[in-house]
Structure formats: structure tokens, C-alpha cells
Enzyme design. Structure first.
Site, PDB file in Angstrom:
ATOM      1  N   ALA A 235     -36.062  16.960  20.915  1.00  0.00           N
ATOM      2  CA  ALA A 235     -35.414  17.343  22.453  1.00  0.00           C
ATOM      3  C   ALA A 235     -36.782  18.514  22.877  1.00  0.00           C
ATOM      4  CB  ALA A 235     -34.451  17.471  23.244  1.00  0.00           C
ATOM      5  N   GLY A 236     -36.801  19.046  22.663  1.00  0.00           N
ATOM      6  CA  GLY A 236     -37.693  20.402  22.920  1.00  0.00           C
ATOM      7  C   GLY A 236     -37.544  22.004  22.382  1.00  0.00           C
ATOM      8  N   GLY A 239     -40.560  29.375  21.975  1.00  0.00           N
ATOM      9  CA  GLY A 239     -41.290  30.392  21.795  1.00  0.00           C
ATOM     10  C   GLY A 239     -40.573  31.142  20.211  1.00  0.00           C
ATOM     11  N   PHE A 240     -38.837  30.610  20.315  1.00  0.00           N
ATOM     12  CA  PHE A 240     -38.468  31.198  19.071  1.00  0.00           C
ATOM     13  C   PHE A 240     -37.073  30.512  18.921  1.00  0.00           C
ATOM     14  CE2 PHE A 240     -39.627  35.174  20.886  1.00  0.00           C
ATOM     15  CZ  PHE A 240     -40.134  36.140  20.065  1.00  0.00           C
ATOM     16  N   VAL A 243     -35.117  23.035  19.620  1.00  0.00           N
ATOM     17  CA  VAL A 243     -33.330  22.197  20.355  1.00  0.00           C
ATOM     18  C   VAL A 243     -33.904  20.651  19.440  1.00  0.00           C
ATOM     19  CG1 VAL A 243     -31.911  20.886  22.019  1.00  0.00           C
ATOM     20  CG2 VAL A 243     -33.465  22.666  22.783  1.00  0.00           C
ATOM     21  N   LYS A 259     -29.348  23.879  19.714  1.00  0.00           N
ATOM     22  CA  LYS A 259     -30.891  25.177  19.883  1.00  0.00           C
ATOM     23  C   LYS A 259     -31.073  25.500  18.508  1.00  0.00           C
ATOM     24  CE  LYS A 259     -32.730  27.398  22.913  1.00  0.00           C
ATOM     25  NZ  LYS A 259     -32.457  27.839  24.836  1.00  0.00           N
ATOM     26  N   ASP A 354     -35.231  31.820  34.719  1.00  0.00           N
ATOM     27  CA  ASP A 354     -36.212  30.710  34.059  1.00  0.00           C
ATOM     28  C   ASP A 354     -35.429  29.768  34.531  1.00  0.00           C
ATOM     29  OD1 ASP A 354     -38.139  29.985  32.641  1.00  0.00           O
ATOM     30  OD2 ASP A 354     -37.286  29.828  31.110  1.00  0.00           O
TER      31      ASP A 354
END
Length: 534
Positions: A235-236, A239-240, A243, A259, A354
Site C-alpha cells: 500500500a506504500g 525510506g525505512f 506498508v 507498517k 510531514d
């Protein structure tokens, strides 16, 4: 140039392929540049590199070709924005499993004095088991030895700086490794008290290696905390972390977002529990929900509610792909939603850090929306479940962990979302979120990221405004007031009052037009159909 064509000759020993002529041309261009470092030769190399990137960046044959990666390094060297180029490399998955990517980028950052960022790049490559992993670990070890020498040399200066800092206003980088380590030390003893937190000092024990999910995840089953999760897709990713959409115990009606992050990072779970404690019950659904976290020595797995209606970025893109623009009535609605979200959040002592359209999920009411203006303004009835949901709290800032006079510095590292203060190396606080709101509103209105310009005011000062003008048929007074106030926040301003006044100005306009809610309902209906079909 900091990045040269070292070893690029090795590329020419390969058999003929579409990339090879480009490599020949780039090498010749570099040779010409080294012989005569003229502006003409420099521009010619820059154009060759850019054209090569554009031609092959979506070619799967080049995805794991280290020769193409070296062209990206040349492109990176020509660019002023390393982080946007690195992000594009990640999104296109160019040689993500090759240690050359991380070693070279880290050296590039170290040469620029960005030691914390270089350290994070090494850690990212190691967390991904980039090959050859031993070479990467050795390079990281040598890097740590180098900065250790620098740290010792600067220790006296740092002590003086710390003593001076106590006399005036404290200013810290909330995302530096040292700050993150410090706040994690503060919160770790409390995490065990939170509902849903599960800690193990051992590595993740599952039969399916979590690192393999990066390449192939669909329909893989992993066991976490005694429950089976059937992965339905990615789903996404960042960087680290990645998901994944997953079904619990293969139940299609019980869907969650997983996640998965390496190295483990419990901060986001802490932020979710702070939201639970501080936000009013009627507002909680606008800020995402973490059901539980499994914290192992090598990974952390955050289990969150899954919303299936897409993001605000998806909504904006649904207009761009057909050459249209979001209706102003819908822009106003989402602006009111975002102002309300930030007003609620900041009053609880939390900054998101963010704030971008990718992190704003669409919420759709399960029942038909009403024409009741009072329900709309007060978010009652079906309007309570309609709107936006702010997620991804990994860069969140808990102001209660800092002294009241603390201001922040540092770059959010999100291209297009660095606020004015970040760009001018000035202290900031809530501006990191309010600037993000301005960028999102600009994207909704113009289908473009925001560029701003500095203008001279009547009193000889200056102020900032977006470069693009407003369309004459928009409500220019409302939009101009929004950008003018949020892009020019002063330290003495009551920013919560400002957010409230801006929200109320939009709501008053809505209440003055009886047809507004009907138009909005129709726009939301069309948007829902568009996102469902996508």
C-alpha cells in the site's frame, strides 16, 4: 564534479544493448569536459545525462543495471536537490539491492558535510541487506571511525555551544539521530504500559523473512503475535518502512495496514497513543488509529486501521489525468477540513511534521450526506464520518517532551514541502504543518506544487505569496488571505487563533450560499466514483 566516471569504462565491455551508445556518448562528453571545463561542455554533459535518465528510467531492463545507476550518480551530482533525486531512484527501484547505491550516496553526503544523512543512508542499505552486505558494513564502520575523530575535535566547541544554548532560546533539530535517540530514551519505559504494545528482545521469529516482502508480497502469509496475516499487496513505502494491506486470519472483512520497519522504530506507536489520550473523542477518527505494535530487535510491525478510499493526492491526480481541475467548492471543503485538523492537533501539543496529501486519507460516510447546513458546519450526522484522516506519524513532534520555549531547525527532506523558514535557515515550529497545508491547497487549485516569491511590503519589509495568480472567477479574497497569513507567520502571532479565523472565514462563506452543500455533495459523489474506478 564530485562524482566522476570511475569504472564507467567497465560498462563498455558488455555486449550491445540500447544503453551502450548513451554510455559512449556520456564518456566522450566527460572526456571533453575534463579537457576543457567550459560552460558549453558542462551543459552538454548535463543534457546527455538528463536525456539518458528520461529515456531509460521506466525501462525494466535498466532497473538493476549498475551502469545505469552510475548515470544517476552523474545526474545527482548535477542536481541541487540530492534528496529528491534519491527519492526518485527509490520510487523507480533502481538497484535498491546493490550496496553501490548506498555507499556512493553516503560518500556524496559526507563530502557535503551532511554526516547525519550519510549515516542514515548507510543504515538504510544495511536494513535492506544490499549486496555485497559485508562491503557496505565495512564502509559504514570506516565512516563511523572518521566522524568519531571529527566529533572529538569538536567536543570543546560543542560544550561551549550547549552552555550558550541554556542562556537563550533552545533550538533543536527534531529529526536528528541524537534528538531521536534522546526522546526514545524518554518514552521507552512508558511504552510497555500502552495497550497493544508487544516487545521481544529477539529477532522476528516468523517463517517468512520480512525482507522478502519487498520483492514479492501478494498472498504471502505471516504470523505475528499469534495471528495470521495474509498480505494482499503493498500500500506504500518509504525510506525505512513498507506498508502492506493484509487480512487477519484470512478474513476478507477484517483488513488492516501493516507498517513493517527496519531498524525498529516505536516512535509512531507512541504518537498514536498520545493522540488517543489528548484528542476529544469526536475528533479522534480524523487522525488514524494504531491497533497494536510488535517490536522485535530487527523489525517493528505497526498494525493500523485500513482506509480503502484513497488519499487526497489520489483525488488531486484524478483531475490531472483527465486535464481538469478540482471544483472550488471541493477545494474549500478540504481546506476547512485541514484547517480544523491542524487546529485540533496543534492545540494538543503535537506537530505532524510531514503534512502532505499522501498522508491525508479520504473518509467516506457510510450513509447518504444531508443538505443540513448546521450538520455540515458542526460535523454532525453523516458529515461526522466524511472528510480526511491524517496518518503516518513517524516524523511527529511531541511538544511536551521539549521545554516551552523550544524552536526547531532542520530540513523536513520532503521535496516541495520545506517551509520558508527551513529554506532561509530560520527557526520554525508549527510552520512545518501550515506550509504543508498551503502547498496542498495550491495543488488542489492549480494541479501544481507551490513556488513562492518574496515581495516588498509598503512599510519596507517583505512578505511571501505564491507565484501563480488566482483565477478571476475564484473567491480571490478568501484564498489570498489564507496564503498571505499562513506563509508569513510571525513568532508573536497566535497561530491557533489564526487557524480558527481562517476556518471560520471559509465556513461563513459556505453558510452565505444555500447551494454550497448541494454542489459539494455532487462533487464528493463524482470523486468517490472516480477513485473507485481507479
Amino acid at each position: 564534479m564530485a562524482v566522476t566516471s570511475t569504472n564507467i569504462n567497465q560498462a563498455f565491455s558488455f555486449t550491445s544493448d540500447p544503453l551502450l551508445p548513451w554510455l559512449h556518448s556520456i564518456k566522450k562528453g566527460l572526456d571533453d569536459l575534463f579537457a576543457d571545463h567550459s560552460e558549453e561542455n558542462s551543459l552538454a554533459v548535463d543534457k546527455l545525462v538528463s536525456d539518458c535518465i528520461r529515456t531509460f528510467k521506466n525501462n525494466p531492463r535498466c532497473q538493476n543495471d549498475v551502469r545505469f545507476l552510475k548515470v544517476w550518480f552523474l545526474y545527482m551530482d548535477c542536481s541541487r536537490d540530492f534528496h529528491s533525486v534519491f527519492k526518485e531512484i527509490e520510487e523507480l527501484q533502481i538497484c535498491l539491492g546493490n550496496s553501490v547505491l548506498y555507499e556512493t550516496c553516503a560518500v556524496f553526503l559526507e563530502a557535503k558535510g551532511q554526516l547525519i544523512d550519510a549515516h542514515e543512508i548507510y543504515r538504510l542499505g544495511i536494513s535492506r541487506n544490499a549486496e555485497p552486505i559485508e562491503s557496505l558494513k565495512k564502509a559504514h564502520k570506516l565512516f563511523l571511525e572518521r566522524i568519531s575523530v571529527v566529533h572529538k575535535a569538536c567536543s570543546i566547541h560543542q560544550n561551549v555551544h550547549n552552555d550558550t544554548k541554556k542562556l537563550g532560546q533552545t533550538c533543536v533539530n527534531p529529526w536528528s539521530s541524537s534528538t531521536i535517540d534522546e526522546v526514545l530514551q524518554k518514552i521507552l519505559p512508558h511504552l510497555v504500559k500502552y495497550d497493544g504494545y508487544h516487545f521481544s528482545s529477539k529477532n522476528f521469529p516468523g517463517k517468512v523473512a520480512l525482507s522478502t516482502l519487498q520483492k514479492s508480497s501478494r498472498n504471502k502469509k505471516i504470523k505475528i503475535g499469534g495471528r495470521d496475516y495474509l498480505i494482499k499487496g503493498c500500500a506504500g513505502h518509504g525510506g525505512f518502512a513498507q506498508v502492506f494491506k493484509a487480512c487477519i486470519d484470512s478474513d476478507p472483512d477484517e483488513i488492516v495496514a501493516l507498517k513493517i520497519q527496519a531498524p525498529p522504530f516505536p516512535w509512531e506507536f507512541y504518537m498514536y497513543r498520545q493522540l488517543d489520550q489528548r484528542l476529544p473523542t469526536e475528533e479522534r477518527s480524523r487522525f488514524g488509529n494504531a491497533q497494536r505494535m510488535h517490536h522485535y530487535s530487527d523489525y517493528s510491525i505497526l498494525v493500523c486501521d485500513y482506509l480503502s478510499h484513497g488519499t487526497l493526492h489520489d483525488a488531486i491526480n484524478s483531475y490531472i489525468v483527465v486535464g481538469a481541475f478540482m471544483e472550488e467548492v471541493l477545494c474549500m471543503y478540504y481546506t476547512i477540513e485541514m484547517l480544523h485538523i491542524l487546529e485540533t492537533l496543534h492545540s494538543s501539543g503535537i506537530i505532524h511534521g510531514d503534512f502532505k496529501p499522501d498522508n491525508l486519507l479520504i473518509r467516506n460516510s457510510r450513509v447518504d450526506l444531508t443538505d443540513d447546513m448546521e450538520q455540515f458546519v458542526r460535523r454532525r450526522g453523516p458529515w461526522q464520518d466524511q472528510g480526511l484522516c491524517l496518518v503516518d506519524w513517524g516524523r511527529g513532534i511531541d511538544l511536551k517532551l521539549f521545554s516551552a520555549d523550544t524552536m526547531f531547525h532542520g530540513d523536513c527532506r520532503t521535496s516541495g514541502f520545506c517551509c520558508v523558514e527551513m529554506r532561509e535557515d530560520k527557526p520554525w515550529k508549527f510552520q512545518v504543518d501550515t506550509y504543508g497545508l498551503c502547498v496542498i491547497v495550491h495543488m488542489m487549485l492549480h494541479n501544481k506544487y507551490m513556488d513562492f516569491e518574496k515581495k516588498v511590503s509598503a512599510d519596507g519589509g517583505h512578505f511571501y505569496l505564491p507565484k501563480l495568480p488566482f483565477k478571476r472567477y475564484w473567491n480571490i479574497k478568501l484564498w489570498d488571505n489564507l496564503f498571505k497569513r499562513l506563509l508569513n507567520v510571525q513568532p508573536c502571532d497566535d497561530h491557533l487563533k489564526m487557524l480558527r479565523e481562517l476556518r471560520e472565514s471559509f465556513q461563513e462563506y459556505v453558510l452565505s450560499d444555500p447551494s454550497f452543500v448541494k454542489k459539494l455533495k455532487e462533487s464528493l459523489r463524482k470523486q468517490r466514483l472516480s477513485l473507485c474506478s481507479a
